[in-house]
Design a protein around this motif. Structure first.
Motif, short mmCIF file in Angstrom:
data_model
loop_
_atom_site.label_atom_id
_atom_site.label_comp_id
_atom_site.label_asym_id
_atom_site.label_seq_id
_atom_site.Cartn_x
_atom_site.Cartn_y
_atom_site.Cartn_z
N GLY A 20 30.21 1.27 -55.07
CA GLY A 20 31.67 1.19 -55.14
C GLY A 20 32.28 0.70 -53.83
N ALA A 21 31.76 1.19 -52.72
CA ALA A 21 32.25 0.76 -51.41
C ALA A 21 31.96 -0.73 -51.19
CB ALA A 21 31.62 1.60 -50.30
N ARG A 22 30.80 -1.17 -51.62
CA ARG A 22 30.44 -2.59 -51.46
C ARG A 22 31.36 -3.48 -52.29
NH1 ARG A 22 26.34 -6.20 -53.78
NH2 ARG A 22 25.81 -7.71 -52.20
N GLU A 23 31.70 -3.06 -53.50
CA GLU A 23 32.62 -3.84 -54.33
C GLU A 23 33.99 -3.95 -53.67
OE1 GLU A 23 32.04 -5.72 -57.02
OE2 GLU A 23 29.95 -5.23 -56.62
N ALA A 24 34.46 -2.85 -53.09
CA ALA A 24 35.75 -2.87 -52.38
C ALA A 24 35.68 -3.78 -51.16
CB ALA A 24 36.14 -1.46 -51.98
N GLY A 43 29.36 -15.65 -51.45
CA GLY A 43 30.07 -14.85 -52.45
C GLY A 43 29.90 -13.35 -52.33
N THR A 44 29.38 -12.84 -51.22
CA THR A 44 29.18 -11.41 -51.12
C THR A 44 29.11 -10.95 -49.67
OG1 THR A 44 27.85 -9.57 -51.95
CG2 THR A 44 26.66 -11.51 -51.20
N VAL A 45 29.21 -9.65 -49.50
CA VAL A 45 29.05 -9.04 -48.18
C VAL A 45 27.64 -8.45 -48.08
CG1 VAL A 45 31.50 -8.52 -47.91
CG2 VAL A 45 29.99 -6.82 -48.94
N ALA A 46 27.19 -8.21 -46.86
CA ALA A 46 25.88 -7.60 -46.62
C ALA A 46 26.06 -6.35 -45.78
CB ALA A 46 24.95 -8.58 -45.91
N ARG A 64 31.16 2.63 -43.40
CA ARG A 64 30.19 1.55 -43.62
C ARG A 64 30.76 0.25 -43.06
NH1 ARG A 64 30.47 4.62 -48.48
NH2 ARG A 64 28.46 5.40 -49.17
N THR A 65 29.89 -0.52 -42.44
CA THR A 65 30.27 -1.84 -41.95
C THR A 65 29.48 -2.88 -42.72
OG1 THR A 65 30.69 -0.94 -39.75
CG2 THR A 65 30.42 -3.33 -39.92
N TYR A 66 30.19 -3.88 -43.23
CA TYR A 66 29.59 -4.98 -43.96
C TYR A 66 29.92 -6.27 -43.23
CZ TYR A 66 29.31 -1.62 -47.79
OH TYR A 66 29.04 -0.52 -48.55
N ILE A 67 29.03 -7.24 -43.30
CA ILE A 67 29.28 -8.55 -42.72
C ILE A 67 29.27 -9.60 -43.83
CG2 ILE A 67 28.39 -8.01 -40.43
CD1 ILE A 67 25.77 -9.41 -41.26
N PHE A 68 29.93 -10.72 -43.55
CA PHE A 68 29.95 -11.83 -44.50
C PHE A 68 30.12 -13.12 -43.73
CE2 PHE A 68 34.28 -10.35 -43.98
CZ PHE A 68 35.03 -11.52 -43.84
N ASP A 69 29.70 -14.20 -44.36
CA ASP A 69 29.83 -15.53 -43.76
C ASP A 69 30.98 -16.26 -44.42
OD1 ASP A 69 27.69 -15.17 -42.04
OD2 ASP A 69 26.24 -15.99 -43.46
N TYR A 70 31.71 -17.03 -43.61
CA TYR A 70 32.83 -17.82 -44.12
C TYR A 70 32.90 -19.12 -43.35
CZ TYR A 70 35.50 -16.45 -39.98
OH TYR A 70 35.91 -16.27 -38.69
N THR A 71 33.69 -20.04 -43.87
CA THR A 71 33.92 -21.30 -43.18
C THR A 71 35.39 -21.67 -43.33
OG1 THR A 71 33.25 -23.60 -42.93
CG2 THR A 71 33.30 -22.74 -45.16
N HIS A 87 36.03 4.53 -49.61
CA HIS A 87 36.28 3.30 -50.36
C HIS A 87 37.55 2.62 -49.85
CE1 HIS A 87 33.50 4.00 -53.96
NE2 HIS A 87 33.12 4.78 -52.98
N SER A 88 38.04 3.05 -48.69
CA SER A 88 39.24 2.47 -48.09
C SER A 88 38.87 1.49 -47.01
CB SER A 88 40.11 3.58 -47.49
OG SER A 88 40.49 4.50 -48.46
N VAL A 89 39.55 0.36 -47.01
CA VAL A 89 39.30 -0.67 -45.99
C VAL A 89 40.01 -0.26 -44.71
CG1 VAL A 89 39.63 -3.08 -45.39
CG2 VAL A 89 39.11 -2.45 -47.76
N ASP A 90 39.26 -0.17 -43.62
CA ASP A 90 39.85 0.11 -42.30
C ASP A 90 40.21 -1.18 -41.60
OD1 ASP A 90 39.52 2.85 -42.60
OD2 ASP A 90 37.67 2.92 -41.45
N THR A 91 39.26 -2.11 -41.51
CA THR A 91 39.45 -3.33 -40.75
C THR A 91 38.69 -4.47 -41.42
OG1 THR A 91 39.39 -1.98 -38.74
CG2 THR A 91 39.22 -4.34 -38.45
N VAL A 92 39.33 -5.65 -41.39
CA VAL A 92 38.65 -6.88 -41.78
C VAL A 92 38.81 -7.84 -40.63
CG1 VAL A 92 38.52 -8.79 -43.41
CG2 VAL A 92 39.20 -6.52 -44.22
N GLY A 93 37.73 -8.41 -40.17
CA GLY A 93 37.80 -9.33 -39.04
C GLY A 93 37.16 -10.66 -39.36
#
Length: 94
Positions: A20-24, A43-46, A64-71, A87-93
């Motif tokens: 659930g946290a990963r989907e959020a 298309g996903t976070v790790a 939990r901290t997730y990383i993702f690639d973008y361009t 399941h709450s987002v604290d920070t997106v960077g």
């Protein structure tokens, strides 16, 4: 035997909660990329890190901290992150 059953149930709960946290986190990364004109790659976070923290009311929770690639330009791959408490987002960077 009872201890093994309790451990298995706790592990199953943790796995379900993590899904659930990963989907959020996926939704937060996609929304942030779309809002800034970037494109979420793969298309996903790790999953990157798990910490125990005190949440509201003093109870223990998971951060939990997730990383993702973008361009932004279609050629340069950059890495962003999403930090979640529960399941709450604290920070997106980006």
């Amino acid at each position: 035997m009872l201890l093994v059953l309790v451990a298995m149930l706790a592990l199953a709960w943790f796995w379900y909660d993590s899904l659930g946290a990963r989907e959020a986190a996926n939704a937060a990364a996609l929304e942030t990329c779309q809002g800034t004109g970037a494109m979420l790659l793969d298309g996903t976070v790790a999953f990157r890190r798990l910490q125990t923290v005190r949440v509201a009311g003093g109870a223990l929770g998971f951060r939990r901290t997730y990383i993702f690639d973008y361009t932004r330009d279609g050629a340069t791959r950059q890495q962003g992150f999403v930090v979640m408490t529960g399941h709450s987002v604290d920070t997106v960077g980006l």
